[in-house]
Motif scaffolding. Sequence first.
Motif, PDB file in Angstrom:
ATOM      1  N   THR A  78     -33.756 -52.270 -62.954  1.00 23.39           N
ATOM      2  CA  THR A  78     -32.279 -52.359 -63.223  1.00 23.39           C
ATOM      3  C   THR A  78     -31.420 -51.070 -62.710  1.00 23.39           C
ATOM      4  O   THR A  78     -30.220 -51.203 -62.177  1.00 23.39           O
ATOM      5  CB  THR A  78     -31.717 -52.663 -64.712  1.00 23.39           C
ATOM      6  N   GLU A  79     -32.325 -49.914 -62.585  1.00 24.12           N
ATOM      7  CA  GLU A  79     -31.426 -48.877 -61.883  1.00 24.12           C
ATOM      8  C   GLU A  79     -31.909 -48.661 -60.570  1.00 24.12           C
ATOM      9  O   GLU A  79     -31.315 -47.702 -59.758  1.00 24.12           O
ATOM     10  CB  GLU A  79     -32.010 -47.636 -62.610  1.00 24.12           C
ATOM     11  N   ARG A  80     -32.642 -49.418 -59.862  1.00 23.51           N
ATOM     12  CA  ARG A  80     -33.307 -49.499 -58.465  1.00 23.51           C
ATOM     13  C   ARG A  80     -32.156 -50.000 -57.369  1.00 23.51           C
ATOM     14  O   ARG A  80     -32.295 -49.791 -56.250  1.00 23.51           O
ATOM     15  CB  ARG A  80     -34.525 -49.998 -58.389  1.00 23.51           C
ATOM     16  N   GLY A  81     -31.152 -50.683 -57.908  1.00 25.09           N
ATOM     17  CA  GLY A  81     -30.322 -51.416 -57.037  1.00 25.09           C
ATOM     18  C   GLY A  81     -30.751 -52.631 -56.350  1.00 25.09           C
ATOM     19  O   GLY A  81     -29.961 -52.995 -55.628  1.00 25.09           O
ATOM     20  N   TRP A  82     -32.061 -53.289 -56.996  1.00 23.06           N
ATOM     21  CA  TRP A  82     -32.222 -54.623 -56.612  1.00 23.06           C
ATOM     22  C   TRP A  82     -32.896 -55.188 -57.762  1.00 23.06           C
ATOM     23  O   TRP A  82     -33.525 -54.640 -58.719  1.00 23.06           O
ATOM     24  CB  TRP A  82     -33.087 -54.488 -55.322  1.00 23.06           C
ATOM     25  N   THR A  83     -32.721 -56.672 -57.454  1.00 25.54           N
ATOM     26  CA  THR A  83     -33.736 -57.469 -58.699  1.00 25.54           C
ATOM     27  C   THR A  83     -34.855 -58.003 -57.995  1.00 25.54           C
ATOM     28  O   THR A  83     -35.202 -57.710 -56.670  1.00 25.54           O
ATOM     29  CB  THR A  83     -32.897 -58.743 -59.064  1.00 25.54           C
ATOM     30  N   ARG A  84     -35.813 -58.310 -58.948  1.00 30.50           N
ATOM     31  CA  ARG A  84     -37.126 -58.872 -58.408  1.00 30.50           C
ATOM     32  C   ARG A  84     -36.760 -60.169 -57.300  1.00 30.50           C
ATOM     33  O   ARG A  84     -37.712 -60.242 -56.306  1.00 30.50           O
ATOM     34  CB  ARG A  84     -38.104 -59.255 -59.359  1.00 30.50           C
ATOM     35  N   ASP A  85     -36.093 -60.976 -58.027  1.00 29.53           N
ATOM     36  CA  ASP A  85     -35.706 -62.017 -56.938  1.00 29.53           C
ATOM     37  C   ASP A  85     -35.188 -61.705 -55.487  1.00 29.53           C
ATOM     38  O   ASP A  85     -35.433 -62.317 -54.516  1.00 29.53           O
ATOM     39  CB  ASP A  85     -34.706 -63.080 -57.668  1.00 29.53           C
ATOM     40  N   GLU A  86     -34.097 -60.648 -55.679  1.00 28.44           N
ATOM     41  CA  GLU A  86     -33.731 -60.544 -54.373  1.00 28.44           C
ATOM     42  C   GLU A  86     -34.851 -59.715 -53.635  1.00 28.44           C
ATOM     43  O   GLU A  86     -34.986 -59.796 -52.164  1.00 28.44           O
ATOM     44  CB  GLU A  86     -32.740 -59.146 -54.483  1.00 28.44           C
ATOM     45  N   LEU A  87     -35.870 -59.141 -53.970  1.00 28.54           N
ATOM     46  CA  LEU A  87     -36.905 -58.636 -53.403  1.00 28.54           C
ATOM     47  C   LEU A  87     -37.591 -59.633 -52.687  1.00 28.54           C
ATOM     48  O   LEU A  87     -38.119 -59.568 -51.365  1.00 28.54           O
ATOM     49  CB  LEU A  87     -37.709 -57.668 -54.315  1.00 28.54           C
ATOM     50  N   TYR A  88     -38.000 -60.717 -53.464  1.00 29.70           N
ATOM     51  CA  TYR A  88     -38.857 -61.810 -52.985  1.00 29.70           C
ATOM     52  C   TYR A  88     -38.029 -62.496 -51.988  1.00 29.70           C
ATOM     53  O   TYR A  88     -38.600 -62.894 -50.896  1.00 29.70           O
ATOM     54  CB  TYR A  88     -39.179 -62.570 -54.080  1.00 29.70           C
ATOM     55  N   ASP A  89     -36.809 -62.814 -52.130  1.00 29.73           N
ATOM     56  CA  ASP A  89     -36.011 -63.426 -51.197  1.00 29.73           C
ATOM     57  C   ASP A  89     -35.828 -62.614 -49.693  1.00 29.73           C
ATOM     58  O   ASP A  89     -35.709 -63.154 -48.908  1.00 29.73           O
ATOM     59  CB  ASP A  89     -34.722 -63.790 -51.764  1.00 29.73           C
ATOM     60  N   ARG A  90     -36.036 -61.352 -49.856  1.00 30.15           N
ATOM     61  CA  ARG A  90     -35.932 -60.759 -48.553  1.00 30.15           C
ATOM     62  C   ARG A  90     -36.804 -61.102 -47.602  1.00 30.15           C
ATOM     63  O   ARG A  90     -36.616 -61.066 -46.516  1.00 30.15           O
ATOM     64  CB  ARG A  90     -35.982 -58.995 -49.060  1.00 30.15           C
ATOM     65  N   GLY A  91     -38.042 -61.288 -47.742  1.00 32.19           N
ATOM     66  CA  GLY A  91     -39.001 -61.711 -46.996  1.00 32.19           C
ATOM     67  C   GLY A  91     -39.082 -63.179 -46.499  1.00 32.19           C
ATOM     68  O   GLY A  91     -39.676 -63.460 -45.559  1.00 32.19           O
TER      69      GLY A  91
END
Length: 94
Positions: A78-91
């Motif tokens: 929550t403090e990193r500026g991204w969510t897990r789903d955003e990370l997965y969707d990025r690729g």
Amino acid sequence: MTRVTGKFQITLPKRLVDAFGIRVGDEVELIAAGDAIRIVPANAVRSGLPTEEQLRLFDEATQRLKKRAKGKKIPPATERGWTRDELYDRGRTR
């Protein structure tokens, strides 16, 4: 890609033979390296250190890394500026 013959022999690719200066009659060492096998030409440059010394130096380096990592904590997602789903969707391409 090389195949293993019925006598469990392999042929080294020419590009590797040329790159490492391997000649007919040269000896090579087969070394287990995890889930792989390393083929090391007998004329390869060795570190020159005895195995015990190499292991001691490796242990010292490991201890230094552990000391450095001790005080570092990874912040919560929550403090990193991204969510897990955003990370997965990025690729993914849509």
